[in-house]
Design an enzyme around this catalytic site. Structure first.
Site, PDB file in Angstrom:
ATOM      1  N   ARG A 270       1.618  -0.755  -0.231  1.00  0.00           N
ATOM      2  CA  ARG A 270      -0.433  -0.198   0.354  1.00  0.00           C
ATOM      3  C   ARG A 270       0.806   1.251   0.384  1.00  0.00           C
ATOM      4  O   ARG A 270       2.165   1.399   0.809  1.00  0.00           O
ATOM      5  CB  ARG A 270      -1.187  -0.099   1.200  1.00  0.00           C
ATOM      6  N   ARG A 285       2.523   1.237  10.208  1.00  0.00           N
ATOM      7  CA  ARG A 285       2.369   1.999   9.338  1.00  0.00           C
ATOM      8  C   ARG A 285       2.993   1.601   7.554  1.00  0.00           C
ATOM      9  O   ARG A 285       3.621   2.605   7.742  1.00  0.00           O
ATOM     10  CB  ARG A 285       1.340   3.269   8.873  1.00  0.00           C
ATOM     11  N   GLU A 357      -6.041   0.165  15.068  1.00  0.00           N
ATOM     12  CA  GLU A 357      -6.889  -1.269  13.991  1.00  0.00           C
ATOM     13  C   GLU A 357      -5.418  -2.934  14.317  1.00  0.00           C
ATOM     14  O   GLU A 357      -4.462  -2.478  14.159  1.00  0.00           O
ATOM     15  CB  GLU A 357      -7.179  -0.333  12.922  1.00  0.00           C
ATOM     16  N   SER A 360      -9.528  -5.496  10.430  1.00  0.00           N
ATOM     17  CA  SER A 360     -11.218  -4.384  10.038  1.00  0.00           C
ATOM     18  C   SER A 360     -12.270  -5.846   9.574  1.00  0.00           C
ATOM     19  O   SER A 360     -11.444  -6.192   8.407  1.00  0.00           O
ATOM     20  CB  SER A 360     -11.333  -3.774   9.214  1.00  0.00           C
TER      21      SER A 360
END
Length: 436
Positions: A270, A285, A357, A360
């Site tokens: 990503r 991240r 998180e 999900s």
């Protein structure tokens, strides 16, 4: 993809629900106006084609009678020209309607909290182990010697962010020695647990075509966030959800096989284009990270139940690892594009003094299946779209971060959670080890 029939029949309700998802006012009305124009043209072109057939019959009759057919031929040519023009207009309108409809997010289920962002999310439950053995956690005062996971990893010599950046750029890293073994232990444990829960383990392609990215809803809206293969209609997967869910694209599944459950470990890629400046250090991240994914195909009447089962499957991993977490239901403004309802599982990260998180879990209902044409035959023998669900079980790097922080000791070592020790040859602690 939303059902255009539903949007036509329920204009006001759909406009309100889409506004809850952040869609600009007037977007649906503009789309439906184009759709109405398109359907009017379809009716007109059908009429014209009937006229062309009539003219063709006249020509054939005239020729059989050895009569002059020039008027009928001229009429047919004029009609054929008009049909060609309308067909072109129709093709352009079709493409516009499809493109605009593809940018509409899924409609939220009735019990999803309405709100513009994460502040409207609702906590469902929280969990923490009863016996902490004095390690950091959500319910005790934070000890002074507490360190963030990236410092723990660097001090132990098991995470190397500096060389990751040297070789690949920011937000890449090397797992070294016990770091690599811990990551491997974590994802093998996850896969073993999911297999026990009835998931079929897969190894998927990590490069997919544009059709697959469109099928799960990443394209066209989020094309800029993806790592694309230059000069080819191919993308490095942002999650194994894409190849797992597309496994059955264009197929009709036997009703008796549903629900079908898949799990896979894969790297995920990503750009994190919308996350500039956030979590620039550590494992939270990254541009490349491992994730164990869960995907289900279910009958419509069973998908809500399967959402709860999948959420429990993600929670099971954290409970067995002894990591504090809570479960929240995301608001309409915070949910992913394809989701109709999402539970986020957030793990406690002591150094940040907050939950982050780690999974999900979403029910997309028939939104993805409509794009991918995945159906089954219902009890009446009619074809119906399946419901698809997906969830992380879990993001592996974030799990490693949570283990390092929650199991750190005052002397700088990290206790290995008991369930992972068999995967590490019985090793009970991570200590600083030299490497070259």
């Amino acid at each position: 993809m939303l059902d255009l029939k539903y949007l036509r029949k329920n204009k006001e309700e759909a406009a309100k629900k889409l506004a809850d998802r952040g869609v600009e006012p007037g977007t649906l009305e503009a789309l439906l106006a184009k759709d109405e124009n398109r359907r009017a043209l379809i009716a007109k072109v059908e009429e014209m084609k009937a006229k062309r057939n009539e003219a063709s019959d006249k020509i054939a009759f005239a020729k059989r009678q050895k009569e002059d057919a020039s008027d009928a031929i001229a009429e047919m040519q004029a009609v054929a020209k008009e049909i060609k023009e309308i067909d072109q207009t129709l093709a352009d309108l079709d493409a516009e309607v499809k493109e605009e409809a593809a940018h509409l997010p899924n409609i939220a289920e009735a019990d999803v909290p309405v709100g513009p962002d994460e502040d409207s999310n609702v906590e469902v439950r929280k969990w923490a182990p009863k016996d902490y053995d004095g390690r950091p956690h959500a319910l005790e005062e934070t000890p002074k010697w507490l360190k963030p996971h990236y410092e723990i990893g660097e001090d132990l010599g098991i995470l190397d962010f500096e060389r990751g950046a040297k070789v690949s750029g920011a937000r890449f890293l090397y797992y070294v020695g016990d770091g690599a073994r811990l990551e491997r232990a974590v994802y093998n444990f996850m896969l073993d647990e999911h297999r026990k829960e009835g998931y079929t383990e897969m190894i998927t392609p990590i490069v997919v075509n544009d059709s697959a990215m469109y099928g799960t809803g990443q394209y066209p809206k989020f094309k800029d966030d993806a790592y694309r293969v230059q000069d080819l209609d191919q993308t490095y997967i942002p999650t194994a959800e894409v190849p797992l869910t597309n496994y059955y694209s264009g197929e009709t599944l036997p009703a008796e096989d549903l629900p079908i459950s898949f799990t896979a470990l894969s790297p995920s890629f990503r750009k994190e284009a919308g996350a500039a400046g956030r979590d620039t250090r550590g494992l939270i991240r990254l541009h490349q990270f491992n994730k164990v994914e869960m995907v289900k195909f279910a009958k419509p009447e069973d998908s809500d139940n399967q959402l709860e089962i999948m959420t429990k499957n993600a929670e099971n991993i954290l409970q067995k690892l002894g990591l504090p977490y809570h479960v929240i239901t995301l608001s309409t403004g915070d949910m992913g594009f394809s989701a109709a309802k999402t539970h986020d599982v957030e793990v406690w990260i002591p150094a940040q003094n907050m939950y982050r998180e780690i999974s999900s879990v979403s029910n997309t209902r028939d939104f993805q299946a409509r794009r991918m044409h995945i159906t089954y035959r219902n009890e009446d023998g009619k074809l119906e779209l399946v419901h698809t669900l997906n969830g992380s079980g879990l993001a592996v790097g974030r799990t490693v971060a949570a283990i390092l922080e929650n199991y750190q000791n005052e002397d700088g070592s990290v206790t290995v959670p008991e369930v992972l020790r068999p995967y590490l040859g019985g090793q009970e602690k991570l200590n600083k080890t030299p490497h070259h």
